[in-house]
Scaffold this motif. Structure first.
Motif, PDB file in Angstrom:
ATOM      1  N   PHE A  95       0.833  -1.191   0.000  1.00 26.93           N
ATOM      2  CA  PHE A  95       0.000   0.000   0.000  1.00 26.93           C
ATOM      3  C   PHE A  95       0.875   1.250   0.000  1.00 26.93           C
ATOM      4  N   ALA A  96       0.386   2.271  -0.678  1.00 28.58           N
ATOM      5  CA  ALA A  96       0.917   3.625  -0.538  1.00 28.58           C
ATOM      6  C   ALA A  96      -0.223   4.476   0.015  1.00 28.58           C
ATOM      7  N   ALA A  97       0.031   5.211   1.077  1.00 27.38           N
ATOM      8  CA  ALA A  97      -1.014   6.015   1.705  1.00 27.38           C
ATOM      9  C   ALA A  97      -0.446   7.361   2.098  1.00 27.38           C
ATOM     10  N   THR A  98      -1.256   8.398   1.957  1.00 32.44           N
ATOM     11  CA  THR A  98      -0.831   9.721   2.388  1.00 32.44           C
ATOM     12  C   THR A  98      -0.625   9.713   3.903  1.00 32.44           C
ATOM     13  N   HIS A  99       0.199  10.643   4.382  1.00 24.43           N
ATOM     14  CA  HIS A  99       0.603  10.640   5.788  1.00 24.43           C
ATOM     15  C   HIS A  99      -0.587  10.590   6.742  1.00 24.43           C
ATOM     16  N   MET A 129       1.143  12.826  -1.349  1.00 31.03           N
ATOM     17  CA  MET A 129       0.310  12.376  -2.462  1.00 31.03           C
ATOM     18  C   MET A 129       1.161  12.153  -3.711  1.00 31.03           C
ATOM     19  N   GLN A 130       2.056  13.061  -3.978  1.00 27.06           N
ATOM     20  CA  GLN A 130       2.881  12.963  -5.181  1.00 27.06           C
ATOM     21  C   GLN A 130       3.756  11.720  -5.140  1.00 27.06           C
ATOM     22  N   ALA A 131       4.347  11.422  -3.982  1.00 28.16           N
ATOM     23  CA  ALA A 131       5.191  10.238  -3.854  1.00 28.16           C
ATOM     24  C   ALA A 131       4.363   8.956  -3.965  1.00 28.16           C
ATOM     25  N   CYS A 132       3.141   8.976  -3.439  1.00 26.71           N
ATOM     26  CA  CYS A 132       2.264   7.802  -3.549  1.00 26.71           C
ATOM     27  C   CYS A 132       1.883   7.549  -5.006  1.00 26.71           C
ATOM     28  N   GLU A 133       1.583   8.605  -5.733  1.00 20.72           N
ATOM     29  CA  GLU A 133       1.258   8.459  -7.152  1.00 20.72           C
ATOM     30  C   GLU A 133       2.441   7.872  -7.917  1.00 20.72           C
ATOM     31  N   ALA A 141       3.548  -0.164  -5.449  1.00 20.71           N
ATOM     32  CA  ALA A 141       2.386  -0.370  -4.591  1.00 20.71           C
ATOM     33  C   ALA A 141       1.242  -0.910  -5.435  1.00 20.71           C
ATOM     34  N   GLN A 142       0.424  -1.758  -4.805  1.00 23.26           N
ATOM     35  CA  GLN A 142      -0.752  -2.309  -5.488  1.00 23.26           C
ATOM     36  C   GLN A 142      -1.982  -1.443  -5.268  1.00 23.26           C
ATOM     37  N   PHE A 143      -2.006  -0.739  -4.137  1.00 25.10           N
ATOM     38  CA  PHE A 143      -3.147   0.103  -3.786  1.00 25.10           C
ATOM     39  C   PHE A 143      -2.642   1.440  -3.248  1.00 25.10           C
TER      40      PHE A 143
END
Length: 300
Positions: A95-99, A129-133, A141-143
């Motif tokens: 997962f990638a999630a904003t802080h 958000m930018q790093a998660c994208e 990341a899958q999600f």
């Protein structure tokens, strides 16, 4: 020198017979003999005494054998470790999630899903958000978990990614209270209001910019910038200025009176909590999780 020659060497050293060694290596004896000769040419010395029965190692062969056995052992160990890593990777959820959502929404949400599905290993990237994208674009990341708003389009290509609404939140303009419990700063106050802003990497910053484009709020003077809502929360609690913060992050602060709404003219900005994924099929566990998240509504 080929890796298979080392296995040929051990097979002949253990069997002491060309025919049996060739059979063990699933080849004809002439072909096996040629490969042994090639290994000896590479070593620069005879490795087997062919005059004895059973065939024995020469002095050079005896010196080479421990090194060959160690190489084969290490390669077998490395292969097994790689297989285990591949198996763990296939069963892991990334997962990638904003802080802010990493701190507030994600822990309880994933625990709830874990009560219905055996999730296995979980890797969480907590970033802007930018790093998660970027993590999604690079398949790290899958999600992705992030806040969304109707006025802000997703930057991930809708042809490649889809989204699902899995929760709700809201942005509130907040400030520390003064000694009497009233807000230190107000929306629309006569003097310039010190503003604690989000940086360009922040998804919440994009949402605030879109909201202010339709309902401008004059008098805000940016004095501090960060992509982290948690940092802006601390700055606001210290009385440094006004910040728009997600309710999920500051619910306890509001209840305890450490933060208050910044004046009667302040209005909340509604937020959606989004789960994004690639449209391409993913691992079995990832697909099972996606099916388990019953949507309030689906993105395109």
């Amino acid at each position: 020198m080929e890796f298979a020659w080392l296995e040929d060497f051990i097979a002949l050293a253990e069997s002491g017979n060309f025919s049996r060694a060739a059979e063990r290596r699933h080849m004809t004896q002439p072909a096996f003999s040629r490969r042994v000769r090639l290994l000896e040419d590479w070593a620069g010395a005879p490795l087997f005494d062919r005059s004895s029965q059973p065939i024995t190692l020469t002095e050079a062969g005896e010196r080479l054998r421990p090194a060959v056995e160690e190489v084969l052992r290490r390669l077998a160990q490395a292969r097994e470790e790689l297989r285990q890593t591949a198996a763990e990777s296939a069963s892991a959820l990334r997962f990638a999630a904003t802080h802010s959502l990493s701190l507030t929404f994600f822990p309880a949400w994933i625990q709830r899903l874990g009560s219905e599905l055996a999730l296995g290993p979980i890797h969480l990237l907590s970033e802007s958000m930018q790093a998660c994208e970027q993590a999604m674009l690079e398949s790290d990341a899958q999600f992705m978990l992030c806040h969304g708003h109707d006025a802000v389009a997703q930057r991930l290509d809708a042809a490649q990614f889809t989204s699902r609404v899995i929760g709700e939140d809201q942005l509130l303009p907040l400030t520390a209270p003064d000694a009497s419990g009233r807000p230190c700063f107000h929306i629309g106050q006569d003097t310039a209001t010190p503003f604690l802003a989000y940086s360009d990497e922040s998804g919440l910053g994009r949402i605030i910019a879109a909201a202010q484009a339709t309902r401008p709020q004059a008098g805000l003077r940016t004095i501090f910038t960060s992509h982290s809502a948690a940092v802006l929360r601390m700055m606001a609690s210290d009385g440094r200025g006004l910040a728009w913060l997600p309710h999920s992050l500051v619910a306890e602060d509001l209840a305890a009176g450490r933060l208050v709404i910044a004046g009667q003219n302040a209005e909340a900005i509604p937020l959606r909590i989004l789960l994004l994924r690639p449209r391409a099929r993913q691992s079995q566990i990832a697909e099972s999780l996606w099916q388990l998240t019953k949507p309030a509504s689906d993105g395109p």
